[in-house]
Write a protein that holds these residues in place. Structure first.
Motif, mmCIF file in Angstrom:
data_model
loop_
_atom_site.group_PDB
_atom_site.id
_atom_site.type_symbol
_atom_site.label_atom_id
_atom_site.label_comp_id
_atom_site.label_asym_id
_atom_site.label_seq_id
_atom_site.Cartn_x
_atom_site.Cartn_y
_atom_site.Cartn_z
ATOM 1 N N MET B 24 49.858 29.994 49.717
ATOM 2 C CA MET B 24 49.317 29.490 50.960
ATOM 3 C C MET B 24 50.436 28.934 51.800
ATOM 4 S SD MET B 24 46.877 26.281 51.489
ATOM 5 C CE MET B 24 46.307 25.861 53.116
ATOM 6 N N LEU B 56 47.494 38.431 45.611
ATOM 7 C CA LEU B 56 46.723 37.222 45.332
ATOM 8 C C LEU B 56 45.648 37.479 44.287
ATOM 9 C CD1 LEU B 56 46.180 35.787 48.915
ATOM 10 C CD2 LEU B 56 47.791 35.005 47.185
ATOM 11 N N LEU B 57 45.253 36.396 43.678
ATOM 12 C CA LEU B 57 44.087 36.404 42.814
ATOM 13 C C LEU B 57 43.050 35.561 43.539
ATOM 14 C CD1 LEU B 57 43.096 37.092 39.832
ATOM 15 C CD2 LEU B 57 43.680 34.727 39.331
ATOM 16 N N ALA B 87 35.392 25.091 50.034
ATOM 17 C CA ALA B 87 35.973 24.388 51.185
ATOM 18 C C ALA B 87 36.707 25.397 52.059
ATOM 19 C CB ALA B 87 36.934 23.310 50.705
ATOM 20 N N ALA B 96 42.668 31.831 49.309
ATOM 21 C CA ALA B 96 42.863 31.879 47.859
ATOM 22 C C ALA B 96 43.101 30.494 47.285
ATOM 23 C CB ALA B 96 44.040 32.803 47.527
ATOM 24 N N VAL B 97 43.803 29.663 48.034
ATOM 25 C CA VAL B 97 44.191 28.373 47.490
ATOM 26 C C VAL B 97 42.998 27.459 47.282
ATOM 27 C CG1 VAL B 97 44.634 27.242 49.698
ATOM 28 C CG2 VAL B 97 45.925 26.564 47.692
ATOM 29 N N LEU B 99 39.993 28.498 46.481
ATOM 30 C CA LEU B 99 38.986 29.087 45.601
ATOM 31 C C LEU B 99 39.253 28.655 44.167
ATOM 32 C CD1 LEU B 99 38.683 32.534 47.352
ATOM 33 C CD2 LEU B 99 37.046 30.654 47.366
ATOM 34 N N THR B 100 39.006 27.400 43.936
ATOM 35 C CA THR B 100 39.252 26.824 42.626
ATOM 36 C C THR B 100 38.100 27.175 41.691
ATOM 37 O OG1 THR B 100 38.195 24.823 43.394
ATOM 38 C CG2 THR B 100 40.565 24.911 43.546
#
Lengths: 451, 561
Positions: B24, B56-57, B87, B96-97, B99-100
């Protein structure tokens, strides 16, 4: 004072349904020790930790008692600690004797946050004591430290709860994740809260199938988990290091499910489900969530929790017509005479909810005392003075005797320079998690709590 | 603070965020008046080479999850309602960041998978469409194998390796003696829907010898990128077949496939998922207004506001030859009876939605006069001018405004008799506030004749004339009179057309763009150029983006493998 016993009617009053309360005492022998577990050995009752947040600070001149020690006089903001009556007539007893007012501790790391306004910087450090990052709180929160260390004794290592819907928009210049989460397993690892009573109820107390069906469910779930772990293994060998860390979180979450299977059945008898909660006013909704949480603790489903009482932008319409459109955050920044009164009322409401939670713990008798004697409930806001975002004198209430070591009923004031993380060090030690440092600047535990 | 000289470059830079490098990049202006020169870019003058971003994952967003299980298994309920909320970062839920994943996610995914598995296997109609063969007798084993092969391929968005097929059949075996003959199917569904291969969009790629340091995305990686960008949901069998045939291996094949996909009805829903977030239309669902102050307010009116803008954007995306920048300056809109009444226009003949010409109504025309924008920016009466300006800066110009520093005083309470404009001027008289608020408040003042539900007024409650004089600091000329002039000005700004591309870029790649020569700037400039040369065809811009190196290549993330 006679502790009021939580009964069926009290638990769900206002929700249109009754919960059959499982009694933790049923899980204790006559010396207050747990029995009925495979590893049944006489042992002290567990200490529960709850962190409790209310937004927008307070009016410190209406909060801070002038005297310290046991003879301090309750200030306007603290009045609900002398007991009050709920709208439905239920008496909430005086909790003053079970609570310490703690002042002078600082949230120093709030100033080190990388982005955002005064609220988000401070909330990003709430209960974790680390400077916030752009997308996340900066470190692990104390409830999760305890959950990691000793939370595996129960089915849920921790149960974070919030009473307002999650927000998805940035607020105060930073990601919604910081506002939505008090509990963090680490940076970028929020431990999300349950926000819906029906969903929380199902999570905690879902009806147990018959023994043979339960065996089948457990067998099926294990086979699925085994497969998912194999899938994880195949995938993780093919992706980069950063991504693998994220995938690892998924794996550890899956392992958590496996552990839950092993512990399923250790729960107590299920209460009945909450009814329609749509019609509940916000305050009654919050109390329902507290009853579910405390019931989970009585059933020893979890020992560690966080409780978030609203987002800074929420309204408090149930306080009366004047509050219908009164945006709380905006109000907290006003310092005119009317606003000081209204902000005092808002703080009293927050303290009243905290007192209600404490009263539920106190109504749960266990051993020779109550569950509150074996708990520590830490409550504060992200800032002290709401109008100017002060971080140097947090308005803290700490309820419970932490297993008998904490002397309650006092105002304990610290000289400038002590960090809130010093208190977290002490709380973790009381909870049975040996700790010498915490967060960014928690260097030594606070001992004055013991008298 | 010093104002930027009018002729200075107005590019606002993103700083890479070092901790999550590769995952990110998000940044804010260090100061509101300055122009951030990009040291990295200055050191790397060769801006002609587009450097693709990291592989990315990405976990499926909750919205993607719902659409995916609908398309895979016919699940029509919004299963994700109980999932922890996603969020938004830089405006979109697919960063991506953010999507915890957490133990609570795992629980909710399990519960959802069990519910879906039970519902599918309890419905003969869904069993027929999802499985479609006989699970009794000797046909059982081949039927299960066939189901695994087809279902898991679609769910994982790629063919399966043997071990995966065997693993799923082994799961099915566990339910072999279950009295419910469909239990094995339910269990396979549960296993697949909880697998990382389903829940995460993993991009693998392979090193490309002709492009050292870069990975070329695999054909199935590309099918997923296309599908979630254009359709907002999972690839179907036809798209996977197209990928398997090698069509996506070339830029031309990608462009051709994207055109085919854009002609599919799913693209309407997919692109609405983009612009609903970009323009923040989804926030209208949670707006409340005081019924005594705004008797015409209702949740239905709020939904109509969102619908007007959605129909406007849809028209500009899907009508051949439409210029997307007409979003700002179009002389037509779509109204139903409620909105027509709010706007003081004759309601459509049959009371329902109709294209309405606005040529005779100069106070309406373009996004900045639509009730959606005017309402969703009015969080409170006192701050609506600020937020209307902030929206123009952030949503239309892609500027990133810094957050208020800690310990700032807030907007002062109104003094009796004071107008909103006077109150904000009083606030800006504090130099520490003026630095940033001069960028926002004077822009919003141009829309001051519209109240907080978007109704138009020439005079206020005290019968004082309302000014619509506004200022867009940092651009030449700064002053404008009302939304019509502002919109015309914005339409001509290269920053605005580039911003449309930047917003698409954020959504497509799940990260903030890095506006440096060594980052995403070259690609964004190229795509913007294609946008311009196509007379601002939104679809042509998308097609050029998916055929670009940024879409087809990536850098291995996080230290590689």
């Amino acid at each position: 004072m006679k502790p009021f016993r939580l009964n069926r009617r009290a638990l769900l009053r206002g929700a249109g349904a009754a919960i059959a309360l499982p009694v933790l005492d049923a899980m204790l022998d006559d010396r207050g020790r747990l029995f009925g577990r495979a590893d049944a050995q006489p042992r002290p009752l567990p200490v529960r930790l709850i962190t409790f947040h209310w937004p927008n600070g307070t009016v410190m001149s209406r909060w801070l008692p002038t005297a310290t020690g046991a003879s301090y006089a309750l200030t306007p903001c603290l009045q609900p600690l002398s007991g009050y009556t709920l709208p439905d007539g239920t008496a909430v007893p005086a909790m003053r004797g079970d609570v310490n007012v703690i002042s002078g501790l600082e949230n120093r790391v709030a100033a080190l946050g990388v982005t955002g306004g005064g609220h988000i910087r401070a909330l990003g450090a709430f209960a974790n004591g680390m400077p916030m990052l752009a997308t996340s709180a900066g470190g692990i929160s104390l409830d999760q430290v305890a959950a990691n260390a000793i939370g595996s004794a129960t089915r849920f290592p921790s149960v974070p709860v919030a009473v307002q819907p999650a927000i998805t928009e940035n607020w105060d210049g930073a990601t919604a994740a910081i506002f939505n989460n008090l509990s963090w397993a680490g940076p970028d690892r929020p431990v999300p809260a349950d926000r819906d009573p029906a969903v929380l109820f199902n999570r905690l107390f879902a009806a147990q199938p018959s023994a043979s069906a339960a065996e089948r469910v457990a067998r099926y779930r294990r086979s699925v988990i085994d497969y998912v772990q194999d899938d994880w293994t195949r995938l993780s060998t093919r992706i980069g290091r950063v991504d693998r860390a994220r995938l690892d979180e998924h794996l550890s979450s899956i392992r958590e499910l496996e552990r839950e299977i092993a512990l399923a059945g250790a729960a107590c008898a299920a209460p009945s489900a909450p009814g329609d909660t749509q019609a509940l006013s916000g305050d009654a909704f919050a109390r329902l969530m507290m009853r579910l949480l405390v019931t989970a603790m009585r059933c020893d489903l979890t020992r560690f929790a966080s409780f978030q009482l609203y987002h800074p932008g929420n309204l408090y319409p149930w306080l009366g017509p004047a509050w219908t459109n009164l945006e709380r955050h905006g109000l907290s920044h006003r310092t005119d005479a009317e606003a000081v009164e209204l902000n005092t009322v808002a703080t009293q409401y927050n303290v009243a909810q905290f007192a209600y939670l404490c009263s539920l713990l106190k109504a749960s008798l266990e051993g020779d005392g109550t569950m509150l004697d074996n708990a520590l409930v830490y409550m504060t806001s992200e800032v002290g003075e709401g109008s100017t975002h002060t971080y140097d004198d947090l308005p803290i209430l700490l309820a419970g005797k932490g297993g008998g070591r904490v002397v309650t009923g006092r105002h304990v004031r610290y000289a400038p320079g002590r960090s809130m993380s010093d208190l977290f060090v002490a709380m973790l030690n009381y909870a049975g998690v040996p700790t010498t440092r915490f967060g960014h600047d928690g260097m030594a535990g606070i001992t004055q709590l013991e008298g | 603070m010093r104002a930027a000289p009018p002729n200075a470059p107005r590019r606002l830079g993103f700083q890479a965020f070092p901790r999550a490098a590769g995952a990110m990049a998000i940044g804010v202006l260090a100061a509101c008046t300055g122009v951030i020169h990009d040291p990295e870019g200055a050191a790397r003058p060769d801006a002609s080479v587009a450097i693709p971003g990291p592989l990315l994952l990405r976990r499926l967003t909750n919205a993607e999850y719902d659409r995916t299980v609908r398309d895979l298994l016919g699940q029509t309920t919004r299963v994700s309602a109980d999932f922890p909320a996603d969020a938004k970062v830089f405006g979109f839920d697919d960063g991506a960041v953010s999507l915890t994943i957490s133990p609570l996610h795992a629980e909710r995914y399990r519960d959802a998978a069990e519910r879906i598995g039970a519902e599918v296997t309890a419905s003969p109609a869904r069993m027929a469409s999802v499985v479609g063969c006989d699970l009794t007798g000797t046909g059982r084993a081949p039927c299960l194998a066939r189901f695994v092969g087809s279902f898991a391929r679609r769910a994982y968005r790629r063919p399966l390796v043997d071990a995966e097929v065997q693993g799923l059949l082994h799961v099915a075996d566990v339910a072999a003696d279950d009295p419910d003959r469909n239990a094995a199917v339910a269990l396979i569904i549960e296993a697949v829907l909880q697998s990382p291969s389903f829940l995460f969009r993993a991009e693998f790629g392979a090193p490309d010898p002709s492009r050292p340091g870069l990975y070329r995305l695999g054909r199935f990686d590309l099918a997923s990128r296309l599908s979630y960008l254009l359709w907002g949901t999972t690839p179907d069998d036809a798209l996977l077949d197209t990928a398997q045939a090698g069509t996506l291996d070339t830029a031309e094949g990608l462009a051709q496939t994207a055109r085919t996909m854009l002609a599919d009805a799913r693209a309407h829903e997919g692109l609405a998922a983009f612009y609903g977030q970009w323009l923040r239309l989804y926030t209208l669902a949670t707006v409340h207004r005081d019924a005594t102050q705004y008797p015409s307010w209702s949740p239905e009116l709020s939904a109509s506001m969102s619908e007007e803008t959605s129909r406007t954007v849809d028209d500009l995306v899907w009508r051949d030859g439409a210029n997307f920048l007409d979003l700002l300056t179009g002389h037509a809109t779509f109204l139903d009876g409620r909105l027509a009444t709010l706007y003081g226009l004759p309601p459509p003949a049959d009371g329902t939605w109709a294209r309405t010409d606005l040529s005779d109504h100069p106070e309406r025309g373009g996004l900045l006069t639509q009730a959606s924008y005017l309402t969703l920016t009015a969080h409170s009466e006192g701050s609506m001018l600020i937020h209307r300006g902030k929206y123009v800066r952030e949503v239309l110009l892609c500027e990133t405004l810094p957050t208020p520093p800690a310990n700032v005083p807030t907007i002062p309470a109104p003094v009796p008799g004071e107008t909103d404009v006077e109150r904000l001027e009083r606030h800006r008289s504090d130099p520490s506030c003026n630095g940033c608020h001069r960028l926002m408040d004077p822009v919003g003042m141009g829309m001051h004749r519209y109240d907080s539900i978007g109704a138009f007024h020439l005079v206020d409650a005290q019968q004082r004339a309302i000014s619509q004089a506004g200022t867009l600091y940092g651009y030449t000329p700064p002053d404008f009179d009302g939304p019509t002039e502002l919109s015309r000005r914005l339409r001509d700004l290269p920053e605005v057309s580039q911003c449309v591309v930047r917003q698409v870029f954020r959504y497509a790649f799940g990260r903030a763009e890095v506006m440096t020569a060594a980052g995403d700037l070259p690609q964004i400039e190229r795509t913007t150029e294609r946008f311009r040369s196509s007379q601002y065809s939104f679809r042509e811009m998308l097609v050029s983006l998916v055929a670009s190196d940024a879409f087809r290549y990536g850098r291995p993330a996080g230290g590689g493998s």
